[in-house]
Scaffold this motif. Structure first.
Motif: not given
Length: 152
Positions: A65-69, A81-84, A143-149
């Motif tokens: 998702n990070y690469i696509d975004a 797709v990334a942490c704050p 974060v909130d149930g989702d994996w973020l870079v």
């Protein structure tokens, strides 16, 4: 001889139309079909497909998702797709991905060694940067149930 043949043709042919047909086999087939359909619906409700996804699959999806975004957005990091507070440049990810304007793709089979420790995880991902394969370890946070870079 002809008289004998003629005599046999004069006999009426009796057709027995008293056999009784039953609707029971059709009703039984309908009941079996309904039971199978109910089983399929209950199976889908009690064991949805998203429950069959492993943590390794979720980590791979987060990196993908990070690469696509990143390929669709000029913002670094792409939103959602990334942490704050994540800074792609400070994390070294920009260099690993060939710079801010590089064309990056990812091989969906290029994930290895996923490790999860609570809400933190790492996964080795092989990405293709401008036609060259590059393997690096990605750090993720739930974060909130989702994996973020993330960097930490």
């Amino acid at each position: 001889m002809n008289d004998e043949q003629t005599g046999s043709d004069d006999q009426p042919i009796v057709v027995d139309q008293t056999d009784k047909r039953s609707i029971v086999p059709f009703v039984a087939a309908a009941v079996v079909a309904i039971v199978v359909l109910i089983g399929i619906v209950l199976g889908g409700l009690l064991s949805p497909a998203e429950k069959n996804v492993t943590e390794a699959d979720r980590l791979a999806a987060a990196v993908t998702n990070y690469i696509d975004a990143r390929s669709r957005s000029e913002l670094r990091p792409p939103p959602g797709v990334a942490c704050p507070g994540f800074d792609e440049e400070e994390s070294g990810l920009t260099q690993r991905l060939g710079g801010p304007e590089s064309a990056v793709s990812i091989d969906k089979k290029g994930f290895a060694n996923p490790t999860v420790n609570g809400d933190r995880a790492k996964v080795d991902a092989t990405v293709q940067v401008d036609g060259n394969d590059s393997m690096s370890t990605w750090t993720l946070t739930r974060v909130d149930g989702d994996w973020l870079v993330c960097t930490h």
